[in-house]
Design an enzyme around this catalytic site. Structure first.
Site, PDB file in Angstrom:
ATOM      1  N   CYS A  73       0.778  -1.250   0.000  1.00  0.00           N
ATOM      2  CA  CYS A  73       0.000   0.000   0.000  1.00  0.00           C
ATOM      3  C   CYS A  73       0.809   1.300   0.000  1.00  0.00           C
ATOM      4  CB  CYS A  73      -0.926   0.037   1.198  1.00  0.00           C
ATOM      5  SG  CYS A  73      -2.066  -1.345   1.264  1.00  0.00           S
ATOM      6  N   HIS A 132      -2.572   6.613   4.254  1.00  0.00           N
ATOM      7  CA  HIS A 132      -1.427   5.719   4.434  1.00  0.00           C
ATOM      8  C   HIS A 132      -0.090   6.269   3.929  1.00  0.00           C
ATOM      9  CE1 HIS A 132      -0.609   1.203   5.348  1.00  0.00           C
ATOM     10  NE2 HIS A 132      -0.016   2.043   6.166  1.00  0.00           N
TER      11      HIS A 132
END
Ligand SMILES: *[C@@H]1O[C@H](CO)[C@@H](O)[C@H](O)[C@H]1NC(C)=O
Ligand SMILES: *[C@@H]1O[C@H](CO)[C@@H](O)[C@H](O)[C@H]1NC(C)=O
Ligand SMILES: *[C@@H]1O[C@H](CO)[C@@H](O)[C@H](O)[C@H]1NC(C)=O
Ligand SMILES: *[C@@H]1O[C@H](CO)[C@@H](O)[C@H](O)[C@H]1NC(C)=O
Ligand SMILES: *[C@@H]1O[C@H](CO)[C@@H](O)[C@H](O)[C@H]1NC(C)=O
Length: 505
Positions: A73, A132
């Protein structure tokens, strides 16, 4: 003199038009989280329901050779938003492969995100969903790295990190660890720990409001869905909606999210001036078994440099501009920034190297890809290179989480004590296989990377790839790893006095 006058008038007209002539398209980027190549009905899944997202795939362009920029990610998102590999931006770590909740670093502000680049060209920018890319620098609420510091004018409901079983509120996986589980709106934590059930509804409402309010100027909206990352959740409407089980419910809700955005664009009458791009950030997280996704026929999944880690669904939709069809052109998530900048009439910054290429012809289905190679990194290490239709592996990891598949899938346990991929959180690359000579596969005849070719017959190819890598490496100014610096007080916390428990929905 007269000529000069005409030139000045032309220049003036051009300048005005480049500010806002309606020729700059709105751009909506919808990013799925951990969706595998084979997860959608339109990409061949046999039991997943054919949903609105598949209808949009039929009305738009469906890519078969699209690649994420990394196989996990944070680095994948950092690269997607900057057009630069993690080795250049610092979006990598020796100890960790993503930004943890107590990390004291994030995507450096020197980097230029898509949002910043498009703002420069007069765009209004917004985002919702999963970030993130870092949060705090020194303490629990300095919010040094949140989206508003990276070019986003509007930030709706936003999760600073990825989904985690430790945030699950049903108790199915044990008690929540609230420090990992902050829900923000704009620059504030509004709920900690958050409730999953209706999060997607909140993201959609924010997106529709943004689209309605941003019609005056060209806009860029980044819809970073939480689906279909673990833990599996959906609003009531989608619970039990799929033959495929809970993972299928989640895909059905995501499909509804995409539909809602497309419907709003149509309702506002801006569909002919809006490019919608749907993509996944990396391959499926196989170790979660039936709660993980499906890489289709490809080998490997998330964290892995085989195709299953990088080959992802990509759908582009722009009625009147993009002809419906299937594209076999190579496209990398790294190309989004240069391509969007081109569509907005801008230019890349010339003070840095980009790994992304302007690939507008491929993205819109107007011509061949500008890209004939793809680099497959794991952290700062180059594992493999695709060149033309060949892929060459210098290093490989296990392509399946063997420790997991060797055991029963059920019952599911949390917290997991095993690292399912041997090199996860392990800097020593001991568990990685080195290949000298490298493994060579031809991806068109062998997309599953099952049948290595005899390297003695491919000397020229290997030489070409060596040259390509040398040229690539010459351009690299290595950034230090920014994922390893953890501080125990940089966890986000709404209020230390309430033990980081808050609820102001
Ligand atoms: C969950 O929290 C309760 C109450 O604080 C505690 O009694 C219990 O042991 C916890 N369970 C786990 C699995 O940590
Ligand atoms: C989600 O929305 C439904 C319907 O409005 C509501 O009944 C439910 O309590 C909500 N769930 C949470 C966790 O807020
Ligand atoms: C790293 O992986 C190797 C090989 O699997 C293992 O022997 C070693 O203990 C691991 N090191 C750490 C720190 O986890
Ligand atoms: C982390 O927290 C512990 C106590 O909770 C404290 O003793 C320690 O000094 C802290 N470490 C850092 C690096 O802040
Ligand atoms: C940071 O978080 C990780 C993962 O939750 C944990 O293992 C580590 O102990 C934490 N480190 C500090 C310094 O808080």
């Amino acid at each position: 003199m007269k000529l000069l006058g005409i030139w000045i008038v032309t220049l003036f007209v051009k300048l005005c038009f480049s500010v806002n002539s309606g020729s700059q398209p709105n751009i909506i980027l919808i990013l799925a989280d951990d969706m595998g190549y084979g997860d959608l009905a339109s990409y061949g899944h046999p039991t997943q329901e054919f949903g609105p997202i598949d209808e949009i795939a039929q009305l738009g362009l469906r890519f078969t050779q699209a690649y994420s920029a990394d196989s996990v990610c944070s680095p994948s998102r950092a690269s997607l938003l900057t057009g630069r590999l993690p080795i250049r931006t610092g979006a990598w770590g020796n100890d960790f492969r993503v930004w943890l909740t107590n990390c004291s670093r994030g995507l450096p502000h020197w980097e230029i995100t898509i949002a910043e680049a498009l703002k420069e060209k007069g765009y209004t920018t917004g985002m919702v969903g999963k970030w993130h890319l870092g949060i705090n620098r020194y303490t629990y609420n300095d919010f040094t790295y949140i989206p508003s510091t990276q070019g986003f004018d509007f930030v709706g409901h936003m999760i600073p990190f990825g989904g985690s079983y430790s945030c699950e509120e049903t108790g199915r996986y044990g008690n929540q660890t609230q420090t990992s589980c902050a829900l923000m709106y704009g620059d504030e934590i509004i709920q900690q720990p958050y409730y999953h059930e209706n999060l997607s509804i909140a993201f959609v409402e924010d997106a529709l409001t943004f689209i309605r309010n941003s019609k005056e100027r060209p806009f860029f909206f980044y819809y970073a869905a939480m689906h279909p990352h673990i833990p599996m959740f959906s609003s009531r409407r989608f619970k039990g909606s799929s033959n495929r089980g809970v993972y299928g419910d989640v895909i059905n809700e995501l499909s509804w999210e995409v539909q809602s955005i497309v419907d709003e664009v149509r309702a506002q009458g801006i569909e002919h001036n809006t490019l919608i791009v749907f993509m996944s950030d990396n391959g499926p997280q196989l170790e979660y078994c039936i709660e993980g996704g499906d890489p289709g026929i490809f080998r490997g999944g998330k964290t892995n440099s085989f195709e299953g880690g990088y080959r992802v669904p990509l759908i582009t939709y722009w009625p009147g501009v993009i002809e419906p069809g299937v594209s076999h052109e190579i496209f990398s998530a790294l190309d989004l920034l240069p391509t969007f900048i081109d569509l907005a009439g801008g230019r890349l910054a010339d003070d840095r190297e980009y790994d992304g290429m302007n690939n507008v012809n491929a993205l819109l289905g107007k011509g061949p890809s500008s890209r004939d190679f793809v680099m497959f990194y794991n952290r700062d290490v180059l594992f493999a290179v695709r060149f033309g239709d060949y892929k060459v592996h210098f290093l490989t990891q296990d392509d399946r989480p063997v420790q997991y598949f060797g055991r029963l899938c059920q019952p599911f346990v949390y917290p997991m004590t095993t690292s399912y991929y041997c090199d996860e959180n392990n800097v020593s690359l001991e568990c990685v296989d080195y290949h000298d000579p490298p493994l060579i596969f031809e991806l068109l005849s062998d997309p599953t990377e099952s049948f290595p070719l005899d390297s003695t017959l491919y000397k020229e190819l290997l030489d070409d790839i060596e040259t390509l890598i040398e040229q690539h490496e010459e351009t690299i100014i290595r950034a230090p790893p920014l994922m390893d610096d953890v501080l125990n007080n940089t966890y986000p916390c709404c209020n230390p006095l309430t033990n980081c428990i808050c609820n102001w929905p």
